[in-house]
Design a protein around this motif. Structure first.
Motif, PDB file in Angstrom:
ATOM      1  N   GLN A   1       0.824  -1.202   0.000  1.00  0.00           N
ATOM      2  CA  GLN A   1       0.000   0.000   0.000  1.00  0.00           C
ATOM      3  C   GLN A   1       0.860   1.255   0.000  1.00  0.00           C
ATOM      4  OE1 GLN A   1      -3.505   0.331  -0.219  1.00  0.00           O
ATOM      5  NE2 GLN A   1      -2.782   2.403  -0.625  1.00  0.00           N
ATOM      6  N   THR A   2       1.970   1.214   0.738  1.00  0.00           N
ATOM      7  CA  THR A   2       2.857   2.375   0.791  1.00  0.00           C
ATOM      8  C   THR A   2       3.488   2.645  -0.564  1.00  0.00           C
ATOM      9  OG1 THR A   2       3.330   2.001   3.141  1.00  0.00           O
ATOM     10  CG2 THR A   2       4.904   3.346   1.911  1.00  0.00           C
ATOM     11  N   VAL A   3       3.876   1.592  -1.274  1.00  0.00           N
ATOM     12  CA  VAL A   3       4.435   1.762  -2.617  1.00  0.00           C
ATOM     13  C   VAL A   3       3.407   2.425  -3.528  1.00  0.00           C
ATOM     14  CG1 VAL A   3       5.253   0.560  -4.679  1.00  0.00           C
ATOM     15  CG2 VAL A   3       6.089  -0.125  -2.426  1.00  0.00           C
ATOM     16  N   ASP A   4       2.159   1.981  -3.444  1.00  0.00           N
ATOM     17  CA  ASP A   4       1.095   2.601  -4.241  1.00  0.00           C
ATOM     18  C   ASP A   4       0.931   4.075  -3.867  1.00  0.00           C
ATOM     19  OD1 ASP A   4       0.409   0.522  -5.884  1.00  0.00           O
ATOM     20  OD2 ASP A   4      -1.225  -0.207  -4.633  1.00  0.00           O
ATOM     21  N   ASN A   5       1.011   4.376  -2.566  1.00  0.00           N
ATOM     22  CA  ASN A   5       0.892   5.764  -2.123  1.00  0.00           C
ATOM     23  C   ASN A   5       2.024   6.622  -2.663  1.00  0.00           C
ATOM     24  OD1 ASN A   5      -1.397   5.103  -0.681  1.00  0.00           O
ATOM     25  ND2 ASN A   5      -0.381   4.992   1.302  1.00  0.00           N
ATOM     26  N   ILE A   6       3.228   6.065  -2.679  1.00  0.00           N
ATOM     27  CA  ILE A   6       4.373   6.797  -3.218  1.00  0.00           C
ATOM     28  C   ILE A   6       4.151   7.077  -4.705  1.00  0.00           C
ATOM     29  CG2 ILE A   6       6.828   6.618  -3.803  1.00  0.00           C
ATOM     30  CD1 ILE A   6       7.198   5.055  -1.180  1.00  0.00           C
ATOM     31  N   ILE A   7       3.664   6.080  -5.434  1.00  0.00           N
ATOM     32  CA  ILE A   7       3.395   6.253  -6.861  1.00  0.00           C
ATOM     33  C   ILE A   7       2.370   7.361  -7.081  1.00  0.00           C
ATOM     34  CG2 ILE A   7       2.370   5.145  -8.886  1.00  0.00           C
ATOM     35  CD1 ILE A   7       3.617   2.520  -7.913  1.00  0.00           C
ATOM     36  N   ILE A   8       1.334   7.372  -6.260  1.00  0.00           N
ATOM     37  CA  ILE A   8       0.289   8.398  -6.363  1.00  0.00           C
ATOM     38  C   ILE A   8       0.873   9.792  -6.167  1.00  0.00           C
ATOM     39  CG2 ILE A   8      -1.736   9.371  -5.194  1.00  0.00           C
ATOM     40  CD1 ILE A   8      -2.599   6.455  -4.646  1.00  0.00           C
ATOM     41  N   GLU A   9       1.665   9.961  -5.101  1.00  0.00           N
ATOM     42  CA  GLU A   9       2.215  11.281  -4.799  1.00  0.00           C
ATOM     43  C   GLU A   9       3.267  11.707  -5.817  1.00  0.00           C
ATOM     44  OE1 GLU A   9       0.850  13.212  -2.592  1.00  0.00           O
ATOM     45  OE2 GLU A   9      -0.515  11.558  -2.134  1.00  0.00           O
ATOM     46  N   VAL A  10       4.059  10.752  -6.306  1.00  0.00           N
ATOM     47  CA  VAL A  10       5.054  11.052  -7.337  1.00  0.00           C
ATOM     48  C   VAL A  10       4.365  11.526  -8.616  1.00  0.00           C
ATOM     49  CG1 VAL A  10       6.697   9.960  -8.933  1.00  0.00           C
ATOM     50  CG2 VAL A  10       6.924   9.609  -6.469  1.00  0.00           C
ATOM     51  N   ALA A  11       3.277  10.863  -8.988  1.00  0.00           N
ATOM     52  CA  ALA A  11       2.537  11.257 -10.192  1.00  0.00           C
ATOM     53  C   ALA A  11       2.003  12.681 -10.064  1.00  0.00           C
ATOM     54  CB  ALA A  11       1.392  10.284 -10.442  1.00  0.00           C
ATOM     55  N   LYS A  12       1.456  13.008  -8.889  1.00  0.00           N
ATOM     56  CA  LYS A  12       0.950  14.366  -8.662  1.00  0.00           C
ATOM     57  C   LYS A  12       2.068  15.395  -8.811  1.00  0.00           C
ATOM     58  CE  LYS A  12      -2.674  13.110  -5.305  1.00  0.00           C
ATOM     59  NZ  LYS A  12      -3.068  13.250  -3.879  1.00  0.00           N
ATOM     60  N   GLU A  13       3.224  15.068  -8.224  1.00  0.00           N
ATOM     61  CA  GLU A  13       4.340  16.024  -8.258  1.00  0.00           C
ATOM     62  C   GLU A  13       4.901  16.170  -9.666  1.00  0.00           C
ATOM     63  OE1 GLU A  13       6.715  18.743  -5.954  1.00  0.00           O
ATOM     64  OE2 GLU A  13       4.797  17.712  -5.692  1.00  0.00           O
ATOM     65  N   MET A  14       4.921  15.075 -10.431  1.00  0.00           N
ATOM     66  CA  MET A  14       5.394  15.154 -11.817  1.00  0.00           C
ATOM     67  C   MET A  14       4.523  16.099 -12.639  1.00  0.00           C
ATOM     68  SD  MET A  14       6.463  11.266 -12.889  1.00  0.00           S
ATOM     69  CE  MET A  14       8.052  10.566 -12.422  1.00  0.00           C
ATOM     70  N   ARG A  15       3.219  16.034 -12.412  1.00  0.00           N
ATOM     71  CA  ARG A  15       2.317  16.961 -13.108  1.00  0.00           C
ATOM     72  C   ARG A  15       2.583  18.393 -12.659  1.00  0.00           C
ATOM     73  NH1 ARG A  15      -1.672  12.922 -11.710  1.00  0.00           N
ATOM     74  NH2 ARG A  15      -2.073  11.580 -13.496  1.00  0.00           N
ATOM     75  N   LYS A  16       2.739  18.558 -11.357  1.00  0.00           N
ATOM     76  CA  LYS A  16       2.980  19.891 -10.808  1.00  0.00           C
ATOM     77  C   LYS A  16       4.269  20.494 -11.367  1.00  0.00           C
ATOM     78  CE  LYS A  16       3.742  22.208  -6.363  1.00  0.00           C
ATOM     79  NZ  LYS A  16       3.854  21.994  -4.885  1.00  0.00           N
ATOM     80  N   ASP A  17       5.298  19.655 -11.512  1.00  0.00           N
ATOM     81  CA  ASP A  17       6.591  20.119 -12.026  1.00  0.00           C
ATOM     82  C   ASP A  17       6.596  20.321 -13.533  1.00  0.00           C
ATOM     83  OD1 ASP A  17       7.600  20.054  -9.473  1.00  0.00           O
ATOM     84  OD2 ASP A  17       8.670  18.156  -9.710  1.00  0.00           O
ATOM     85  N   GLY A  18       5.540  19.860 -14.206  1.00  0.00           N
ATOM     86  CA  GLY A  18       5.504  19.974 -15.653  1.00  0.00           C
ATOM     87  C   GLY A  18       6.295  18.888 -16.350  1.00  0.00           C
ATOM     88  N   PHE A  19       6.718  17.871 -15.590  1.00  0.00           N
ATOM     89  CA  PHE A  19       7.433  16.759 -16.209  1.00  0.00           C
ATOM     90  C   PHE A  19       6.468  15.918 -17.033  1.00  0.00           C
ATOM     91  CE2 PHE A  19       9.159  12.395 -16.122  1.00  0.00           C
ATOM     92  CZ  PHE A  19      10.388  12.642 -16.699  1.00  0.00           C
ATOM     93  N   VAL A  20       5.243  15.813 -16.547  1.00  0.00           N
ATOM     94  CA  VAL A  20       4.186  15.113 -17.262  1.00  0.00           C
ATOM     95  C   VAL A  20       3.049  16.096 -17.487  1.00  0.00           C
ATOM     96  CG1 VAL A  20       2.482  13.271 -17.119  1.00  0.00           C
ATOM     97  CG2 VAL A  20       4.803  12.875 -16.304  1.00  0.00           C
ATOM     98  N   ALA A  21       2.470  16.075 -18.672  1.00  0.00           N
ATOM     99  CA  ALA A  21       1.378  16.989 -19.000  1.00  0.00           C
ATOM    100  C   ALA A  21       0.166  16.689 -18.148  1.00  0.00           C
ATOM    101  CB  ALA A  21       1.040  16.884 -20.479  1.00  0.00           C
ATOM    102  N   PRO A  22      -0.687  17.688 -17.890  1.00  0.00           N
ATOM    103  CA  PRO A  22      -1.925  17.468 -17.131  1.00  0.00           C
ATOM    104  C   PRO A  22      -2.816  16.468 -17.843  1.00  0.00           C
ATOM    105  CG  PRO A  22      -1.458  19.801 -17.340  1.00  0.00           C
ATOM    106  CD  PRO A  22      -0.508  19.091 -18.274  1.00  0.00           C
ATOM    107  N   GLU A  23      -3.673  15.818 -17.065  1.00  0.00           N
ATOM    108  CA  GLU A  23      -4.614  14.883 -17.657  1.00  0.00           C
ATOM    109  C   GLU A  23      -5.552  15.630 -18.607  1.00  0.00           C
ATOM    110  OE1 GLU A  23      -5.635  11.317 -14.730  1.00  0.00           O
ATOM    111  OE2 GLU A  23      -6.013  13.265 -13.829  1.00  0.00           O
ATOM    112  N   PRO A  24      -5.866  15.047 -19.755  1.00  0.00           N
ATOM    113  CA  PRO A  24      -6.773  15.721 -20.697  1.00  0.00           C
ATOM    114  C   PRO A  24      -8.166  15.850 -20.114  1.00  0.00           C
ATOM    115  CG  PRO A  24      -6.364  13.438 -21.357  1.00  0.00           C
ATOM    116  CD  PRO A  24      -5.406  13.730 -20.239  1.00  0.00           C
TER     117      PRO A  24
END
Length: 213
Positions: A188-211
């Protein structure tokens, strides 16, 4: 664009609820992002001493997308001690163009005082006035008070670093550090890390926002 979103955001499901994991810091190479890289095959590396846990975590992350592959399928005890040049040669020959690493960098303990609570229920007002005289005062206007004593609570925080490397350009292109408290379920913690990393990647502009739908 759509391919990159599916790869690095669509698979990292963003939960509506909270998690026990928060982002501490992150950094993005200013000259690149996921869209520019156009990854085709990414190796997932869990830098953990316990081999069983390493395989479990790598499988969990790799299951998010068929472009992700666990490192243990390629690097075993027979070649883990290879030089960086030798490992890169193996990765290139296998068609890898990206690497995601996850490693535990620190554990921190913190003790906090949880204050006690003092609760009581009030039975005054209309009903106290109506029935107080009738019952001759035997019914007190206040219920008994209850007090829960305070206590000290120790929390353990696990600091995990997630890195994204470009093999094509041979450099680190994104890194983020997370803090997870009181880990009980590693999965569960690994999944939580993935969730928060994905949010931060969007925030940083590394990944485009969801369409937008």
């Amino acid at each position: 664009m759509r391919k990159i979103l599916v790869l690095l955001t669509g698979i990292l499901l963003v939960s509506c609820g909270g998690t026990n994991t928060t982002i501490v810091s992150s950094w993005k190479d200013p000259n690149t992002n996921a869209e520019k890289e156009q990854f085709k095959k990414i190796m997932v590396v869990a830098l953990l001493k316990n081999e069983t846990t390493r395989r479990t975590v790598e499988d969990q992350i790799a299951s998010k997308n068929p472009l992700f592959h666990p490192s243990y399928s390629l690097f075993t005890k027979t070649n883990l001690d290879y030089t960086t040049t030798q490992k890169l040669s193996i990765l290139n020959s296998e068609g890898y163009d990206g690497i995601i690493t996850m490693r535990l960098v620190d554990t921190q303990k913190e003790t906090n005082y949880v204050p006690g609570t003092n609760t009581s229920m009030y039975y005054g007002g209309m009903y106290g006035g109506m029935y107080g005289g009738y019952y001759g005062g035997w019914y007190d206007m206040y219920s008994p008070s209850y007090y829960d004593a305070g206590y000290y609570q120790e929390s353990t925080y696990y600091i995990v670093e997630t890195n994204v490397f470009s093999l094509k350009n041979n450099k680190l292109i994104w890194t983020g550090t997370t803090s997870s408290s009181n880990v009980i379920d590693v999965s569960q913690t690994v999944d939580n890390i993935i969730i928060e990393v994905a949010k931060e990647m969007r925030k940083d502009g590394f990944v485009a926002p969801e369409p937008k739908k």
